[in-house]
Motif scaffolding. Structure first.
Motif, mmCIF file in Angstrom:
data_model
loop_
_atom_site.group_PDB
_atom_site.id
_atom_site.type_symbol
_atom_site.label_atom_id
_atom_site.label_comp_id
_atom_site.label_asym_id
_atom_site.label_seq_id
_atom_site.Cartn_x
_atom_site.Cartn_y
_atom_site.Cartn_z
ATOM 1 N N LEU A 21 -2.935 -3.689 8.523
ATOM 2 C CA LEU A 21 -4.171 -4.117 7.851
ATOM 3 C C LEU A 21 -4.077 -3.926 6.341
ATOM 4 C CD1 LEU A 21 -6.831 -2.739 10.375
ATOM 5 C CD2 LEU A 21 -6.318 -5.148 9.895
ATOM 6 N N ALA A 22 -3.530 -2.801 5.916
ATOM 7 C CA ALA A 22 -3.402 -2.534 4.476
ATOM 8 C C ALA A 22 -2.462 -3.548 3.832
ATOM 9 C CB ALA A 22 -2.900 -1.112 4.249
ATOM 10 N N SER A 23 -1.345 -3.802 4.481
ATOM 11 C CA SER A 23 -0.367 -4.757 3.951
ATOM 12 C C SER A 23 -0.970 -6.160 3.845
ATOM 13 C CB SER A 23 0.861 -4.777 4.853
ATOM 14 O OG SER A 23 1.786 -5.721 4.406
ATOM 15 N N SER A 24 -1.768 -6.534 4.833
ATOM 16 C CA SER A 24 -2.377 -7.870 4.820
ATOM 17 C C SER A 24 -3.364 -8.033 3.667
ATOM 18 C CB SER A 24 -3.063 -8.165 6.153
ATOM 19 O OG SER A 24 -4.277 -7.442 6.271
ATOM 20 N N LYS A 25 -3.883 -6.925 3.156
ATOM 21 C CA LYS A 25 -4.822 -6.957 2.025
ATOM 22 C C LYS A 25 -4.136 -6.598 0.705
ATOM 23 C CE LYS A 25 -8.640 -7.708 4.412
ATOM 24 N NZ LYS A 25 -9.509 -8.850 4.240
ATOM 25 N N GLY A 26 -2.823 -6.322 0.771
ATOM 26 C CA GLY A 26 -2.079 -6.000 -0.446
ATOM 27 C C GLY A 26 -2.219 -4.559 -0.898
ATOM 28 N N PHE A 27 -2.622 -3.672 -0.009
ATOM 29 C CA PHE A 27 -2.782 -2.256 -0.360
ATOM 30 C C PHE A 27 -1.603 -1.442 0.167
ATOM 31 C CE2 PHE A 27 -7.442 -3.377 -0.114
ATOM 32 C CZ PHE A 27 -7.672 -3.282 -1.481
ATOM 33 N N PRO A 28 -1.197 -0.408 -0.583
ATOM 34 C CA PRO A 28 -0.095 0.451 -0.134
ATOM 35 C C PRO A 28 -0.559 1.670 0.664
ATOM 36 C CG PRO A 28 -0.642 1.002 -2.393
ATOM 37 C CD PRO A 28 -1.564 -0.133 -1.969
ATOM 38 N N LEU A 29 -1.700 1.572 1.307
ATOM 39 C CA LEU A 29 -2.262 2.722 2.039
ATOM 40 C C LEU A 29 -1.243 3.271 3.022
ATOM 41 C CD1 LEU A 29 -4.731 4.520 2.612
ATOM 42 C CD2 LEU A 29 -5.443 2.822 4.327
ATOM 43 N N LYS A 30 -1.035 4.565 2.947
ATOM 44 C CA LYS A 30 -0.042 5.238 3.793
ATOM 45 C C LYS A 30 -0.746 6.039 4.882
ATOM 46 C CE LYS A 30 3.647 8.669 3.571
ATOM 47 N NZ LYS A 30 4.329 9.636 2.707
ATOM 48 N N SER A 31 -0.249 5.874 6.095
ATOM 49 C CA SER A 31 -0.738 6.636 7.233
ATOM 50 C C SER A 31 0.461 7.306 7.888
ATOM 51 C CB SER A 31 -1.454 5.725 8.228
ATOM 52 O OG SER A 31 -1.924 6.456 9.335
ATOM 53 N N THR A 32 0.298 8.564 8.282
ATOM 54 C CA THR A 32 1.363 9.298 8.957
ATOM 55 C C THR A 32 0.774 10.024 10.157
ATOM 56 O OG1 THR A 32 1.056 11.258 7.583
ATOM 57 C CG2 THR A 32 2.699 9.658 6.845
#
Length: 102
Positions: free
Chosen positions: A87-98
């Motif tokens: 979802l983050a990639s589809s919006k152009g965000f580098p949000l990281k989840s671990t």
């Protein structure tokens, strides 16, 4: 209670490894690009948080660098992490989840 009563009592196991699979914490990490609104949206859509709870978690991520969003069995945690990244990639965000073992 007599001594015979204790023999008829069921034995309680304290070893949870046999009873439940290991659980994993799913975390979101702060960055300088992902909007606060998008993080709240992720917390509501992916993690099922209320708007109020999502806002509290988002502020923890913003102020502390990361926060736990939920605790799940491994396969579910992996799916949550992948969903966040997609979802983050589809919006152009580098949000990281671990995820990390509880």
């Amino acid at each position: 209670m007599t001594s015979t009563d204790s023999k008829t009592q069921p034995k309680i196991s304290h070893d949870t490894s046999e009873d439940h699979p290991p659980m994993y914490k799913v975390l979101l990490h702060n960055d300088d690009y992902t909007t606060m609104d998008f993080v709240v949206e992720i917390l509501v859509r992916v993690f099922g948080k209320s708007l109020e709870k999502a806002t509290q978690i988002m502020l923890n991520i913003h102020n502390k660098g990361k926060a736990v969003c939920g605790i799940y069995p491994r396969e579910i945690a992996e799916t949550k992490v992948q969903t966040v990244h997609n979802l983050a990639s589809s919006k152009g965000f580098p949000l990281k989840s671990t995820m990390e073992k509880e």
